[in-house]
Each structure stands twice: as C-alpha cells, then as structure tokens.
Design an enzyme around this catalytic site. Sequence first.
Site, PDB file in Angstrom:
ATOM      1  N   HIS A   1       0.676  -1.159   0.208  1.00 18.48           N
ATOM      2  CA  HIS A   1       0.069  -0.124   0.084  1.00 18.48           C
ATOM      3  C   HIS A   1       0.867   1.186   0.106  1.00 18.48           C
ATOM      4  CE1 HIS A   1      -3.432   2.557   0.642  1.00 18.48           C
ATOM      5  NE2 HIS A   1      -2.999   3.045   1.938  1.00 18.48           N
TER       6      HIS A   1
ATOM      7  N   ASP B   1      -3.132   9.031   4.150  1.00 12.54           N
ATOM      8  CA  ASP B   1      -3.210   7.519   3.587  1.00 12.54           C
ATOM      9  C   ASP B   1      -4.652   7.589   2.960  1.00 12.54           C
ATOM     10  OD1 ASP B   1      -3.682   4.800   3.063  1.00 12.54           O
ATOM     11  OD2 ASP B   1      -3.099   4.613   5.461  1.00 12.54           O
TER      12      ASP B   1
ATOM     13  N   CYS C   1      -4.122   3.179  -5.001  1.00 12.19           N
ATOM     14  CA  CYS C   1      -3.462   3.902  -3.836  1.00 12.19           C
ATOM     15  C   CYS C   1      -2.341   4.669  -4.322  1.00 12.19           C
ATOM     16  CB  CYS C   1      -3.171   2.942  -2.720  1.00 12.19           C
ATOM     17  SG  CYS C   1      -2.157   1.663  -3.253  1.00 12.19           S
TER      18      CYS C   1
END
Length: 466
Positions: free
Chosen positions: A357, A374, A425
Amino acid sequence: MGAMTTNRKRTEECMNVNLTNSDSSRKRSKLSTKPAPSATSAVARLSRYPQVSAPLAREVHAPCRPTKFPLAARVSIRVGDAMGNALITKFEKAKRSTLEKCRSVVEKGKEVIVVDAESDEPCADSSVEEPHGDGDKFRVQQQSQSTLSFDSELRNAELKVASRGKLWGSETQLDVESVHAYKKLLEDVGRRNGTFQRLNFEIDLNEKRRDHFNLLRPKKELDEESEALQEPFVALSSEEEDEVERAFSANRWTILVTHEHSNIEITGEKFQCLRSTGWLNDEVINLYLALLKEREQRQSHKFLKCHFFNTFFYKRLISGPNGYDFKSVRRWTSQRKLGYSLLECDKIFVPIHQEIHWCLAVINNKDKKLQYLDSMKGEDSSVLEKLAKYFADEVKDKNGKDIGVNTWKKEFVKDLPVQKNGCDCGVFMIKYVDFYSRGLELYFDQVNMPYFRRRTAKEILRLKAE
C-alpha cells in the site's frame, strides 16, 4: 279381567279431559284481561288473515327444471314480513329513499354527518310511537319537527353535490383546508409582488452599471486562481488519447521513454501499470515525481518550492539496526547535487510503501508540521517520528542549525479523498503530491482516477508534467 282393563282406560280418559279443560280455562282467563277489539277495528281486520309462512318444500321424485329466478322467490317471501303491515312497508321505503337523497347532498361549511342506512335504531330527533288501538282506530304518530328543520337548512344553505354520487369524507375536508391554505399563500405572495418588482428593477440596474464600468476598465487576463483550479483537470485531446492507446498496445520489451536526469527507462511492460486496475510501480512513480520537480523549475512563480524524494529513500533511512540510519542517506541531499538545501524548501515529499500500500509523508517546513496522508485513512506515528529526527539531523549537518522539530504538530490528514477499491492507492499518492505542490487543497475524488491515470500516462510519454 276384561272389565278391569276397560275401567282403567276410562279413568285415564277422564283425567285427560279434566286437564284439557283446566288448561283451556286458564288460557281464556289470560286473554280476557285485554279489551276485546271491535269487529270494525284495524286490528280485528288484520287478525282475520293468517300469518304468511314459507311454503313447505315439495319433494321431487323425478327430474324437473330448476328455478330460473331463485332470488325472486326469496324476495316475494320477505315482502310479507312485519305481519303484512302496509304502513310499515311504505315507511321503510320512504326512509330508504330519504337516506339515499341525504347521501348525495353535502351542506357547505358544515360537518358531514354519515347516516348508516343499515341501522334500524330510532333517531333522537324523531320517534315513532307504537301502534295502539282505542277500540275504533289504529293510529301511527310520527314527530317530524327535526325533519322539517333539516329540510329548511338544506334549502337555505349553499350546497354542493358530491361528484359521482360519493359522500365527501375526511379526505375531502383535508383537500378543502389545503385549498384555503393555498389561497392564503397566494394572497401573501400577491402582497409582496410590489417588493419583488422593486428588487428586480434594482438588480437589473446594478447589473447594467457593472457592465458599463467593465467596459471602461482595461481588459484583464483570467484570474490566476481560477485558472490554477482548472489546470489539474484539463481534458486530453484526441491526439493525446490515441498516443496513450498506442503505448498500451506496445510490445512489453519496447522502451517507450528514457529520462536522462533520473536514468529511468519505461518499457511497455512497466507502462501497463497505468491501466485502469494496475498497481503503480517504483519506476513510474519516481519518473512522475522527477517531472514534477522539473515543472517547478520551469514555472517557479506558480508552484511551491519542494523536494521530492523517490520511493527508495525511506527504505534506506530505516535500514539501520535500530530502524534509523542517517548516514545511509546523508549524501542524497548534498548542496552540490541538489543546488539547494532542504531548509529552503516549503514542503518535502516522502513516498511511503507499506508492504502492498502506498502512502505519503510530508515535512511541511512552511507550516511547521509533519503530515501523513493515507487514502485508506491509516495512521503510522513511527513514520513521522523518524522523519522529524531525520530533518533535524539534516539541517544540523547541512546548515549547522538546531531546529525544534519535536515541537512541530504531527497531523494525520483526515479531510482527504479516499480510495474505494484496492488498486488506486498509488494514483492517490502521486496526486496528493501534485495538488500540494501547487498549493491547492485536495478537491478530487475516486471518480477522477481513470482520468488521472491517462493524464499521467500522457505526461510520462511526453516527459513533461503540466
């Protein structure tokens, strides 16, 4: 023996005769208490006719034709009810017709009284006396004072006939109330029409004045702020779209572009990560960050002064035995290599790869805070602690200054666009960098990801970020 039997039977017959006589005398004494009706009275005349009773069902021993109208036979039997009293029959018929007429009429401005046609209970306003005989006459008296008053009210009031013969109920009353309320609102609006007309006139006058003043002023270019807000979403032309499609269809070993300054090559295989469901790799991310730095150098007046670390910096920084190794990255930011020190930068971007990620850490020197972004709203305080220690060591090593980074605010940004799948992401991370380097807020969303992928592909193919 025969004589004895005969005597016993006669004795029982005598006893039965006595019992019969006593019963008949008792019955005659009960009837004699009432006055005997005269022969000419209505009661006497009615009593001559026997009570109508249903005929006995005839047994059928052979096939016969069924009755065509069985209901008519039943009705004919019912007609003779109430002991054949013709007056009561006429009264019931008049009562039914009156109730039917009342059901089709509604008095205006008054409550609707629903009359139950099936109810046989006497009404409080009118009463019917029981028939009684005086020996000569049979009288039926009915008080009609309330009926006459009701008829007069119906004649004098303004009436409305219910549509299709239906009685208005609570729904009609609600409709009438809503109509009255609507009329009141229309009246209130009508009173304000003058005010609205005056305000519209003033608005038109002010708009004409503004247009006149704009003609007198010198023409100006588009507002820089509005232009900056539109730049991240400029649509690709048809030529650019075709160029991207050809690159996606290229051979996997074909080198599509080579960036000399960063020595990064993008082959057809690595370029495939920019498709709709691809995971961005290190080469594509590092090349895009290098293009952002070149964009800043070309147009320094439009962008913040930033430094963009590549995806390998943080891995090298935490590669030490204690999870921190400044010496391993000390030469990455030399004055001779960069031409500036990190202390001069407004923002320093550090890509963070959390196993599978991508996240972003920002050393915000301009606002004196450390930020962690994030796209899945995760938090990692150890990242900010290590970057705070690194920046203090870097400034002391390159500039010989001690700065209180420990007093800076550590912020886990929550008001940011988030991903709604498991593959975007990396695109979110590089767009966080893009917007922050412009000095803009993060005003994009998941729906913009397909466009950002194709725009990034176009910028990589042309080696120029816009």
